[in-house]
Design a protein around this motif. Structure first.
Motif, mmCIF file in Angstrom:
data_model
loop_
_atom_site.group_PDB
_atom_site.id
_atom_site.type_symbol
_atom_site.label_atom_id
_atom_site.label_comp_id
_atom_site.label_asym_id
_atom_site.label_seq_id
_atom_site.Cartn_x
_atom_site.Cartn_y
_atom_site.Cartn_z
ATOM 1 N N PHE A 12 -3.887 2.628 -6.534
ATOM 2 C CA PHE A 12 -3.778 2.158 -7.905
ATOM 3 C C PHE A 12 -3.510 0.659 -7.943
ATOM 4 C CE2 PHE A 12 -2.715 6.610 -8.040
ATOM 5 C CZ PHE A 12 -3.378 7.054 -9.170
ATOM 6 N N LEU A 13 -4.231 -0.039 -8.820
ATOM 7 C CA LEU A 13 -4.028 -1.467 -9.073
ATOM 8 C C LEU A 13 -4.131 -1.715 -10.564
ATOM 9 C CD1 LEU A 13 -6.369 -3.163 -6.439
ATOM 10 C CD2 LEU A 13 -3.885 -3.044 -6.359
ATOM 11 N N ARG A 14 -3.458 -2.767 -11.022
ATOM 12 C CA ARG A 14 -3.611 -3.212 -12.403
ATOM 13 C C ARG A 14 -4.185 -4.621 -12.380
ATOM 14 N NH1 ARG A 14 1.547 -2.935 -15.485
ATOM 15 N NH2 ARG A 14 0.212 -2.971 -17.306
ATOM 16 N N LEU A 15 -5.192 -4.834 -13.210
ATOM 17 C CA LEU A 15 -5.894 -6.110 -13.264
ATOM 18 C C LEU A 15 -5.749 -6.706 -14.656
ATOM 19 C CD1 LEU A 15 -9.000 -4.713 -11.423
ATOM 20 C CD2 LEU A 15 -7.251 -6.214 -10.434
ATOM 21 N N ILE B 270 -6.212 -3.633 -17.287
ATOM 22 C CA ILE B 270 -7.267 -2.826 -16.686
ATOM 23 C C ILE B 270 -6.665 -2.070 -15.513
ATOM 24 C CG2 ILE B 270 -9.492 -2.836 -15.499
ATOM 25 C CD1 ILE B 270 -10.163 -5.433 -16.997
ATOM 26 N N GLU B 271 -6.855 -0.762 -15.536
ATOM 27 C CA GLU B 271 -6.330 0.080 -14.466
ATOM 28 C C GLU B 271 -7.455 0.445 -13.507
ATOM 29 O OE1 GLU B 271 -4.629 3.439 -16.419
ATOM 30 O OE2 GLU B 271 -3.276 2.204 -17.596
ATOM 31 N N LEU B 272 -7.186 0.294 -12.218
ATOM 32 C CA LEU B 272 -8.141 0.651 -11.183
ATOM 33 C C LEU B 272 -7.533 1.782 -10.361
ATOM 34 C CD1 LEU B 272 -10.236 -1.561 -8.890
ATOM 35 C CD2 LEU B 272 -8.693 0.077 -7.849
ATOM 36 N N ARG B 273 -8.313 2.831 -10.182
ATOM 37 C CA ARG B 273 -7.910 3.951 -9.325
ATOM 38 C C ARG B 273 -9.044 4.189 -8.345
ATOM 39 N NH1 ARG B 273 -9.006 9.767 -9.856
ATOM 40 N NH2 ARG B 273 -7.603 10.834 -8.463
ATOM 41 N N ALA B 274 -8.736 4.058 -7.061
ATOM 42 C CA ALA B 274 -9.741 4.261 -6.021
ATOM 43 C C ALA B 274 -9.334 5.458 -5.181
ATOM 44 C CB ALA B 274 -9.853 3.013 -5.146
ATOM 45 N N LEU C 12 0.803 -1.223 0.000
ATOM 46 C CA LEU C 12 0.000 0.000 0.000
ATOM 47 C C LEU C 12 0.836 1.274 0.000
ATOM 48 C CD1 LEU C 12 -3.088 -0.882 2.195
ATOM 49 C CD2 LEU C 12 -3.021 -0.434 -0.256
ATOM 50 N N GLU C 13 1.983 1.275 0.641
ATOM 51 C CA GLU C 13 2.833 2.475 0.641
ATOM 52 C C GLU C 13 3.217 2.864 -0.785
ATOM 53 O OE1 GLU C 13 3.988 4.773 2.815
ATOM 54 O OE2 GLU C 13 2.740 3.888 4.377
#
Length: 141
Positions: free
Chosen positions: A94-97, A113-117, A83-84
């Motif tokens: 940010f995560l990539r799926l 797929i890019e995820l931004r929360a 997470l840091e």
């Protein structure tokens, strides 16, 4: 957890000229509730090839929970340890799926797929965002 510590979640992917747009939309749809619309923007690549940007934003708590429930299939413990590096100074996670896996009905980390929360944090500091994101992922594991 009654509330979710995210203001919204954005998902985005690209559909290149060699890909079937319906299949790419299906991969993105893997993470979204049925009622969420997918936005479509057509662009042109460097060599004149077609690139379609498909994106969606979920903002209400039920929609966000749906996305988080889909993410529960991946190793959330590993993400918590990262997470840091995955949360920026603007309190975004940010995560990539994996787009190919998502098309096959699986949820895996990988390219496509890019995820931004946007993490809720008061005060809006990275440390608070990391803590809130860790709590949210802990409750999904």
């Amino acid at each position: 957890m009654s509330g979710v510590p995210f203001h919204y979640i954005d998902l985005r992917t690209f559909c290149y000229a060699t890909e079937d747009e319906a299949r790419v939309q299906g991969a993105l749809r893997q993470f979204l509730p049925d009622e969420v619309a997918i936005d479509r923007i057509e662009n042109e690549g460097f060599n004149g090839d077609r690139i379609i940007v498909l994106s969606a934003r979920v903002e209400n708590a039920d929609e966000i929970r749906h996305v988080l429930d889909e993410l529960a299939a991946i190793d959330l413990d590993a993400i918590r340890t990262e997470l840091e590096e995955r949360v920026d100074e603007n309190c975004s996670l940010f995560l990539r799926l994996d787009k190919q896996a998502a098309y096959g009905g699986r949820v895996e980390r990988g390219p496509g797929i890019e995820l931004r929360a946007k993490v809720e944090a008061y005060p809006a500091k990275k440390a608070a965002a990391v803590e809130n994101a860790a709590d949210a992922l802990e409750s999904r594991a």
